[in-house]
Scaffold this motif. Structure first.
Motif, PDB file in Angstrom:
ATOM      1  N   LEU A  63       0.811  -1.215   0.000  1.00 51.19           N
ATOM      2  CA  LEU A  63       0.000   0.000   0.000  1.00 51.19           C
ATOM      3  C   LEU A  63       0.846   1.269   0.000  1.00 51.19           C
ATOM      4  O   LEU A  63       0.380   2.327  -0.425  1.00 51.19           O
ATOM      5  CB  LEU A  63      -0.939  -0.001   1.212  1.00 51.19           C
ATOM      6  CG  LEU A  63      -2.092  -1.005   1.170  1.00 51.19           C
ATOM      7  CD1 LEU A  63      -2.774  -1.099   2.531  1.00 51.19           C
ATOM      8  CD2 LEU A  63      -3.101  -0.614   0.092  1.00 51.19           C
ATOM      9  N   THR A  64       2.090   1.174   0.506  1.00 50.98           N
ATOM     10  CA  THR A  64       2.963   2.354   0.568  1.00 50.98           C
ATOM     11  C   THR A  64       4.293   2.038  -0.108  1.00 50.98           C
ATOM     12  O   THR A  64       5.323   1.901   0.564  1.00 50.98           O
ATOM     13  CB  THR A  64       3.208   2.772   2.032  1.00 50.98           C
ATOM     14  OG1 THR A  64       3.769   1.646   2.739  1.00 50.98           O
ATOM     15  CG2 THR A  64       1.912   3.188   2.706  1.00 50.98           C
ATOM     16  N   SER A 105       1.766   6.674   5.551  1.00 52.85           N
ATOM     17  CA  SER A 105       0.594   7.319   4.960  1.00 52.85           C
ATOM     18  C   SER A 105       0.513   6.984   3.482  1.00 52.85           C
ATOM     19  O   SER A 105       1.511   6.667   2.843  1.00 52.85           O
ATOM     20  CB  SER A 105       0.641   8.836   5.147  1.00 52.85           C
ATOM     21  OG  SER A 105       0.598   9.181   6.515  1.00 52.85           O
ATOM     22  N   VAL A 113      -4.655   9.123  -1.010  1.00 56.58           N
ATOM     23  CA  VAL A 113      -5.901   8.564  -1.511  1.00 56.58           C
ATOM     24  C   VAL A 113      -6.676   9.677  -2.203  1.00 56.58           C
ATOM     25  O   VAL A 113      -7.210  10.571  -1.549  1.00 56.58           O
ATOM     26  CB  VAL A 113      -6.748   7.957  -0.377  1.00 56.58           C
ATOM     27  CG1 VAL A 113      -8.045   7.373  -0.933  1.00 56.58           C
ATOM     28  CG2 VAL A 113      -5.955   6.890   0.359  1.00 56.58           C
ATOM     29  N   SER A 166      -3.943  12.796   2.056  1.00 58.75           N
ATOM     30  CA  SER A 166      -3.130  11.881   2.841  1.00 58.75           C
ATOM     31  C   SER A 166      -4.000  11.134   3.850  1.00 58.75           C
ATOM     32  O   SER A 166      -4.848  11.728   4.524  1.00 58.75           O
ATOM     33  CB  SER A 166      -2.034  12.652   3.579  1.00 58.75           C
ATOM     34  OG  SER A 166      -1.253  11.777   4.362  1.00 58.75           O
ATOM     35  N   LYS A 167      -3.760   9.826   3.959  1.00 59.92           N
ATOM     36  CA  LYS A 167      -4.513   8.998   4.904  1.00 59.92           C
ATOM     37  C   LYS A 167      -3.582   7.957   5.493  1.00 59.92           C
ATOM     38  O   LYS A 167      -2.733   7.409   4.785  1.00 59.92           O
ATOM     39  CB  LYS A 167      -5.692   8.321   4.203  1.00 59.92           C
ATOM     40  CG  LYS A 167      -6.696   7.667   5.141  1.00 59.92           C
ATOM     41  CD  LYS A 167      -7.960   7.267   4.399  1.00 59.92           C
ATOM     42  CE  LYS A 167      -9.019   6.767   5.374  1.00 59.92           C
ATOM     43  NZ  LYS A 167     -10.288   6.435   4.668  1.00 59.92           N
ATOM     44  N   HIS A 168      -3.721   7.687   6.791  1.00 58.74           N
ATOM     45  CA  HIS A 168      -2.854   6.696   7.424  1.00 58.74           C
ATOM     46  C   HIS A 168      -3.120   5.328   6.806  1.00 58.74           C
ATOM     47  O   HIS A 168      -4.267   4.955   6.532  1.00 58.74           O
ATOM     48  CB  HIS A 168      -3.105   6.641   8.928  1.00 58.74           C
ATOM     49  CG  HIS A 168      -2.042   5.886   9.670  1.00 58.74           C
ATOM     50  ND1 HIS A 168      -2.065   4.513   9.784  1.00 58.74           N
ATOM     51  CD2 HIS A 168      -0.912   6.301  10.306  1.00 58.74           C
ATOM     52  CE1 HIS A 168      -1.005   4.115  10.479  1.00 58.74           C
ATOM     53  NE2 HIS A 168      -0.290   5.189  10.803  1.00 58.74           N
ATOM     54  N   VAL A 169      -2.059   4.577   6.576  1.00 61.03           N
ATOM     55  CA  VAL A 169      -2.184   3.305   5.882  1.00 61.03           C
ATOM     56  C   VAL A 169      -3.100   2.336   6.632  1.00 61.03           C
ATOM     57  O   VAL A 169      -3.866   1.579   6.011  1.00 61.03           O
ATOM     58  CB  VAL A 169      -0.790   2.679   5.643  1.00 61.03           C
ATOM     59  CG1 VAL A 169      -0.093   2.361   6.959  1.00 61.03           C
ATOM     60  CG2 VAL A 169      -0.894   1.424   4.793  1.00 61.03           C
ATOM     61  N   TYR A 193      -6.718   3.348   5.923  1.00 57.61           N
ATOM     62  CA  TYR A 193      -7.119   3.011   4.552  1.00 57.61           C
ATOM     63  C   TYR A 193      -7.307   1.499   4.413  1.00 57.61           C
ATOM     64  O   TYR A 193      -8.254   1.039   3.774  1.00 57.61           O
ATOM     65  CB  TYR A 193      -6.071   3.511   3.566  1.00 57.61           C
ATOM     66  CG  TYR A 193      -6.472   3.344   2.120  1.00 57.61           C
ATOM     67  CD1 TYR A 193      -7.607   3.974   1.621  1.00 57.61           C
ATOM     68  CD2 TYR A 193      -5.711   2.576   1.246  1.00 57.61           C
ATOM     69  CE1 TYR A 193      -7.984   3.828   0.288  1.00 57.61           C
ATOM     70  CE2 TYR A 193      -6.076   2.427  -0.083  1.00 57.61           C
ATOM     71  CZ  TYR A 193      -7.217   3.058  -0.560  1.00 57.61           C
ATOM     72  OH  TYR A 193      -7.590   2.905  -1.875  1.00 57.61           O
ATOM     73  N   ASP A 208     -10.616   0.386   5.630  1.00 56.80           N
ATOM     74  CA  ASP A 208     -11.699   0.625   4.673  1.00 56.80           C
ATOM     75  C   ASP A 208     -11.942  -0.587   3.788  1.00 56.80           C
ATOM     76  O   ASP A 208     -13.052  -0.803   3.292  1.00 56.80           O
ATOM     77  CB  ASP A 208     -11.372   1.831   3.774  1.00 56.80           C
ATOM     78  CG  ASP A 208     -11.503   3.151   4.515  1.00 56.80           C
ATOM     79  OD1 ASP A 208     -12.141   3.172   5.581  1.00 56.80           O
ATOM     80  OD2 ASP A 208     -10.959   4.161   4.026  1.00 56.80           O
ATOM     81  N   ALA A 220      -7.682  -1.799  -3.533  1.00 53.31           N
ATOM     82  CA  ALA A 220      -7.221  -0.705  -2.666  1.00 53.31           C
ATOM     83  C   ALA A 220      -6.082   0.061  -3.318  1.00 53.31           C
ATOM     84  O   ALA A 220      -6.049   1.297  -3.293  1.00 53.31           O
ATOM     85  CB  ALA A 220      -6.784  -1.264  -1.314  1.00 53.31           C
ATOM     86  N   ALA A 233      -6.645   4.065  -5.129  1.00 53.29           N
ATOM     87  CA  ALA A 233      -6.062   5.146  -4.338  1.00 53.29           C
ATOM     88  C   ALA A 233      -5.795   6.379  -5.201  1.00 53.29           C
ATOM     89  O   ALA A 233      -5.866   7.503  -4.718  1.00 53.29           O
ATOM     90  CB  ALA A 233      -4.767   4.678  -3.675  1.00 53.29           C
TER      91      ALA A 233
END
Length: 607
Positions: free
Chosen positions: A369-370, A376, A379, A383-386, A389, A392, A418, A422
């Motif tokens: 994801l990162t 982070s 998205v 910015s959103k904490h991994v 996310y 979700d 996901a 993003a």
């Protein structure tokens, strides 16, 4: 008079690694009943089916089958590697091999074929033929429509409707479930709720259960407020006559907290969303006289197509017509034989392929994801904490440190979604996006795509999904010809009646009558032969497929060892890299083999 049950589960409990899976599962099945088993990914559907077959024993409770009951199972990934021919596999376990041969014929499979050369769809059909040939009393099907095209799915629907025994099936194909099921089993929170109606009425029934739970929670909150008011009036725990009531208050608080958590868990769903990019271009892509063929297998012939911003196109048709290949032609990933494709500049395209090759098995979910590191993820420009996310998409914080190779099929699909969703995109290209998704995630994916204001190109066999999402369909007519129809799948099937009767065979170019005389008569047919190059590649592919299949199994077994990464990171990386390469080599060998076999069939070549 109601049919007596042939299967009964009573108060079944099961725990894995200290985690409760089932906490009092109870239900029955009778002959003639076709039950949909629904629930989230990870709820335990496949485990429950293994309990029914006796492959798992419950920790408590009872699994009862009527004496003499025969059970047949079609697994998600059937294994035919131990058999020399498909008939050997299909007739194993039956005293009447002719039945297996007949069933293979009904499902369009050559009984003498080598199992190691079958495609995913052919393996699925062979497994279904084997199950029906056994004449079971209970038929268990785990994702039976995976890799099947719509005509074969409809064939399976007809077979199941005529099946006299009991059927328990797990599937993400809602139209399939709506068409065949008579009852519904809902696996949630370790228990099973049973509806006497089929899946077509599941949504209303499930909503009524959740509404009743909301009422129970509200009544519990009212009672809790009353008890808290009593406690606030100065009653002390030292007074013996009030100790019992105080204890009940604490129990009520705990029960309320648990009930609320369970209800929230039942309601939690994947937080899917997508945002279109900033491109102002009205024209997305345009194809001019596009043609592509592999030998005499024609994928497209003189195709001209214009896709505009906001179009929502579904590419449909049976297996083997070249839907994914056509997709790659339109995206410019494959060079056409003739014609051209013009793609608008500055477009942001997000492509989700059905092989999920973007995932690296040695990476953790966090790393996937990162890719740039950190904690982070951007998205859709924010910015959103991994961890937030990932939540979700129904991933727990504990799963973030697990390798991708440890994920189930549905979880890999969710992770790919996901990653893909993003970033803002002008064009979303989705190849079989519904595979292995649970119903809740499917519903939310539909909502997300409905709200998406960019351009959507979708390849899918999921009829309900197509009807809900696309505004037009690209339908194969044979010989590389495609026609665009207005509406979803149901509209396309009405406009092109041959769509539901086409067989899963590659489209062939039969427009040229080779050897025709000038007067229109047909010259005597001459036997055609494969070229030396084709024969050599066919032999290579036939040798490579079983070898690569065995190698992939061994590599996957090594990666399944939870200690390998910590003990030897370099070996873990090497095994992961080789696994990705081997899968690519196997896919290429299968494609080459299928293309040359199709050519042999067309030419009538003899070996």
């Amino acid at each position: 008079m109601a049919e007596l049950p042939i299967l009964r589960l009573a108060d079944v409990e099961l725990t894995f690694g200290g985690t409760p899976i089932f906490t009092g599962v109870t239900f029955t099945l009778a002959k003639g009943e076709r039950a949909a088993l629904v629930g989230r990914n990870g709820a335990g559907k496949s485990t429950l089916m293994r309990l029914v077959t006796g492959r798992h024993d419950p920790d408590a409770g009872d699994v009862w089958r009527q004496p003499g009951t025969e059970v047949a199972v079609v697994e998600q990934e059937p294994d035919l590697s131990a058999y020399e021919t498909v008939l050997d596999y299909a007739s194993d376990g039956t005293d009447e091999p002719w039945m297996a041969e007949a069933e293979l014929g009904l499902f369009g499979i050559d009984p003498g074929a080598n199992p190691n050369t079958l495609s995913g769809g052919q393996i699925r059909r062979a497994a279904l033929a084997k199950a029906f040939a056994q004449g079971p009393d209970i038929l268990l099907l785990d994702e039976p429509t995976n890799h099947l095209d719509v005509p074969m799915i409809e064939t399976l629907e007809d077979r199941l409707k005529a099946f006299p025994g009991a059927v328990l099936l797990v599937s993400h194909d809602r139209r399939f479930l709506e068409n065949v099921t008579t009852t519904t089993l809902w696996l949630r929170q370790g228990k099973v709720w049973k509806s006497p109606r089929g899946y077509a009425e599941f949504d209303d029934w499930a909503a009524s259960i959740e509404a009743e739970e909301e009422k129970q929670l509200q009544r519990m909150k009212t009672q809790l407020k009353s008890e808290q008011h009593w406690l606030a009036r100065g009653v002390t725990a030292r007074r013996k006559r009030n100790m019992g009531r105080l204890t009940k208050l604490h129990e009520l608080r705990a029960q309320h907290a648990k009930q609320k958590a369970l209800l929230n868990e039942a309601k939690s769903t994947a937080g899917l969303s997508a945002e279109s990019g900033d491109s102002q271009s009205r024209k997305v892509l345009e194809a001019f006289g596009l043609s592509k063929a592999f030998g005499e297998t024609v994928i497209a012939k003189d195709l001209s197509l214009r896709i505009l911003k906001g179009d929502r196109i579904g590419i449909v048709g049976p297996n083997g017509v070249g839907k994914t290949t056509l997709l790659k032609l339109l995206l410019g990933e494959l060079t056409p034989d003739t014609g051209s494709v013009k793609i608008a500049q500055a477009l942001t395209v997000t492509y989700l392929d059905q092989t999920r090759e973007t995932l690296k098995p040695n990476e953790t979910l966090w790393e996937a994801l990162t890719p740039a590191g950190g904690d982070s993820i951007m998205v859709q420009g924010k910015s959103k904490h991994v961890a937030a996310y990932a939540k979700d998409f129904l991933f727990t914080s504990e799963q973030l440190r697990q390798p991708v190779s440890a994920l189930s099929g549905g979880e890999r699909n969710r992770l790919t979604l996901a990653i893909a969703l993003a970033q803002p995109a002008d064009v979303l290209v989705l190849d079989e996006p519904t595979n292995d998704l649970d119903m809740q995630t499917l519903d939310l994916l539909e909502e997300m795509l409905t709200d998406f204001d960019g351009t959507l190109i979708l390849v899918s066999h999921d009829r309900a999904f197509l009807d809900a999402i696309v505004t037009s369909c690209l339908v194969p007519m044979g010989g590389g010809k495609w026609v665009e129809t207005a509406g979803g799948w149901s509209d396309a099937a009405r406009q092109v009646p041959s769509l539901t009767s086409q067989k899963a065979a590659p489209a062939k170019d039969r427009t040229k009558a080779k050897g025709a005389s000038a007067s229109g008569g047909q010259a005597p047919k001459r036997e055609a032969k494969l070229s030396f190059k084709d024969k050599h590649r066919l032999k290579e592919a036939e040798d490579a497929m079983p070898r690569l299949g065995k190698e992939i199994e061994e590599l996957e077994a090594q990666l399944a060892d939870p200690e390998l990464f910590n003990a030897d990171p370099e070996k873990f990386q090497a095994v992961s890299d080789r696994l990705v390469a081997a899968r690519g080599e196997l896919e290429q060998a299968e494609e080459d083999w299928l293309a040359i076999e199709a050519l042999k069939e067309e030419m009538g070549a003899k070996e």
